[in-house]
Write a protein that holds these residues in place. Sequence first.
Motif, PDB file in Angstrom:
ATOM      1  N   GLY A  75     -13.883  -6.318  34.295  1.00 39.75           N
ATOM      2  CA  GLY A  75     -13.763  -5.277  35.322  1.00 39.75           C
ATOM      3  C   GLY A  75     -14.285  -3.957  34.793  1.00 39.75           C
ATOM      4  N   ARG A  76     -14.060  -2.893  35.570  1.00 36.29           N
ATOM      5  CA  ARG A  76     -14.511  -1.556  35.160  1.00 36.29           C
ATOM      6  C   ARG A  76     -13.335  -0.642  34.844  1.00 36.29           C
ATOM      7  N   SER A  77     -12.125  -1.065  35.180  1.00 40.51           N
ATOM      8  CA  SER A  77     -10.955  -0.168  35.078  1.00 40.51           C
ATOM      9  C   SER A  77     -10.289  -0.217  33.706  1.00 40.51           C
ATOM     10  N   GLY A  78     -10.628  -1.254  32.888  1.00 46.01           N
ATOM     11  CA  GLY A  78      -9.929  -1.431  31.613  1.00 46.01           C
ATOM     12  C   GLY A  78      -8.707  -2.326  31.743  1.00 46.01           C
ATOM     13  N   LEU A  79      -8.340  -2.697  32.998  1.00 50.04           N
ATOM     14  CA  LEU A  79      -7.215  -3.609  33.229  1.00 50.04           C
ATOM     15  C   LEU A  79      -7.749  -4.977  33.650  1.00 50.04           C
ATOM     16  N   THR A  80      -7.040  -6.023  33.258  1.00 51.01           N
ATOM     17  CA  THR A  80      -7.423  -7.394  33.620  1.00 51.01           C
ATOM     18  C   THR A  80      -6.200  -8.178  34.095  1.00 51.01           C
ATOM     19  N   TRP A  81      -6.337  -8.882  35.207  1.00 51.56           N
ATOM     20  CA  TRP A  81      -5.274  -9.755  35.716  1.00 51.56           C
ATOM     21  C   TRP A  81      -5.425 -11.120  35.050  1.00 51.56           C
ATOM     22  N   VAL A  82      -4.321 -11.624  34.475  1.00 55.63           N
ATOM     23  CA  VAL A  82      -4.325 -12.896  33.744  1.00 55.63           C
ATOM     24  C   VAL A  82      -3.406 -13.855  34.500  1.00 55.63           C
ATOM     25  N   VAL A  83      -3.981 -14.919  35.096  1.00 53.09           N
ATOM     26  CA  VAL A  83      -3.199 -15.747  36.014  1.00 53.09           C
ATOM     27  C   VAL A  83      -3.204 -17.226  35.655  1.00 53.09           C
ATOM     28  N   ASP A  84      -2.043 -17.831  35.838  1.00 50.87           N
ATOM     29  CA  ASP A  84      -1.916 -19.289  35.786  1.00 50.87           C
ATOM     30  C   ASP A  84      -1.561 -19.732  37.203  1.00 50.87           C
ATOM     31  N   PRO A  85      -2.517 -20.344  37.923  1.00 50.86           N
ATOM     32  CA  PRO A  85      -2.290 -20.647  39.349  1.00 50.86           C
ATOM     33  C   PRO A  85      -1.150 -21.635  39.584  1.00 50.86           C
ATOM     34  N   ILE A  86      -0.974 -22.601  38.665  1.00 51.18           N
ATOM     35  CA  ILE A  86       0.197 -23.473  38.651  1.00 51.18           C
ATOM     36  C   ILE A  86       0.521 -23.733  37.191  1.00 51.18           C
ATOM     37  N   ASP A  87       1.567 -23.106  36.695  1.00 54.36           N
ATOM     38  CA  ASP A  87       2.022 -23.390  35.339  1.00 54.36           C
ATOM     39  C   ASP A  87       3.028 -24.533  35.440  1.00 54.36           C
ATOM     40  N   VAL A 101       3.938 -20.015  39.599  1.00 48.69           N
ATOM     41  CA  VAL A 101       2.724 -19.210  39.607  1.00 48.69           C
ATOM     42  C   VAL A 101       2.993 -18.016  38.710  1.00 48.69           C
ATOM     43  N   SER A 102       2.105 -17.778  37.743  1.00 49.88           N
ATOM     44  CA  SER A 102       2.304 -16.690  36.793  1.00 49.88           C
ATOM     45  C   SER A 102       1.153 -15.701  36.881  1.00 49.88           C
ATOM     46  N   VAL A 103       1.475 -14.415  37.105  1.00 51.53           N
ATOM     47  CA  VAL A 103       0.472 -13.362  37.275  1.00 51.53           C
ATOM     48  C   VAL A 103       0.859 -12.160  36.418  1.00 51.53           C
ATOM     49  N   ALA A 104      -0.055 -11.709  35.565  1.00 50.85           N
ATOM     50  CA  ALA A 104       0.199 -10.524  34.742  1.00 50.85           C
ATOM     51  C   ALA A 104      -1.033  -9.629  34.746  1.00 50.85           C
ATOM     52  N   VAL A 105      -0.840  -8.348  34.430  1.00 48.24           N
ATOM     53  CA  VAL A 105      -1.968  -7.435  34.256  1.00 48.24           C
ATOM     54  C   VAL A 105      -1.865  -6.824  32.865  1.00 48.24           C
ATOM     55  N   VAL A 106      -2.991  -6.843  32.149  1.00 47.96           N
ATOM     56  CA  VAL A 106      -2.996  -6.408  30.751  1.00 47.96           C
ATOM     57  C   VAL A 106      -4.053  -5.336  30.530  1.00 47.96           C
ATOM     58  N   ARG A 107      -3.795  -4.530  29.492  1.00 45.41           N
ATOM     59  CA  ARG A 107      -4.830  -3.613  29.002  1.00 45.41           C
ATOM     60  C   ARG A 107      -5.309  -4.223  27.684  1.00 45.41           C
TER      61      ARG A 107
END
Length: 288
Positions: A75-87, A101-107
Amino acid sequence: MNEELREVAVAVALAAGELVSAGRPDRVEVASTKSSPTDVVTAMDTASEQLLRTELARVRPEDGFLGEEGGHRPGRSGLTWVVDPIDGTVNYLYGLRAYAVSVAVVRAADPAARPDPATWTVLAGAVVDPSQGETWSAALGGGARLTDARGTRALTAPTGPELGQALVATGFGYDARRRAEQAAVVARLLPGVRDLRRVGAASLDLCSVAAGRVDAYYERGLKPWDLAAGALVAAEAGAVVTDFAGAAAGGHGLVAAARDLHPHLLRALADAGAGDPGVDDTGTDDGA
Ligand code: LIP
């Protein structure tokens, strides 16, 4: 900002959770396999990831995306969404209820590179368990919460029992050689703890540590999307989350435990050889 990111994580994870639970066919087919014949992908894994990718691109167009099935888009913002669609895909395949469903946002330390758990900062995350009607969430510095039919409550992990009384969760990889190593560690660890649990979804195991449903969870070989959101929920609830050496957790090792139990479990795992050099131990947390 972290609270806003938590709300985004919860909203998109709930939408994907609804899709995979309402859309689960009576008989789930294996669409393809990945690292081994038992590392399966279903059509719902792909559909859930597509929903997450589309929704996040709509509400957070500048952010990057890293998904279990579709890989990394910077991306351009420095943040990234890290997802497991079905853990817990194997549980989903068999009709067992422990999937999420697992969704996180990381720097990430390096915004252009693929996010690495060893150097990233998780800002917010959500784990949605459709079968239980439970939504776990956390924001960095903002605490961990559980929302279910009874409402929303803050999570505070217990301080933990002594090692011999500890209920410990763990997991096994898709590589048969790795499983042989993990089984040997279990054989050495088991006599020294209360008992072990194998649930089959790292995100739910980590949330269980946050809620005191288990006293600890450890696993080696996890992918960034397996641990991103759940590790923040556990840490924000007051549990300690590290690798086998007490440093940042990642694919090379993760140990999440109640505060007073953690150092004792680290020693027991070291004695059991959990951190010893092993199969496929490239040191990178490359998931694909
Ligand atoms: C699963 C993890 C679990 C591990 C399984 C698998 P998936 O993730 O959550 O902890 O033991 O081998 O990696 O493949 O269902 O997303």
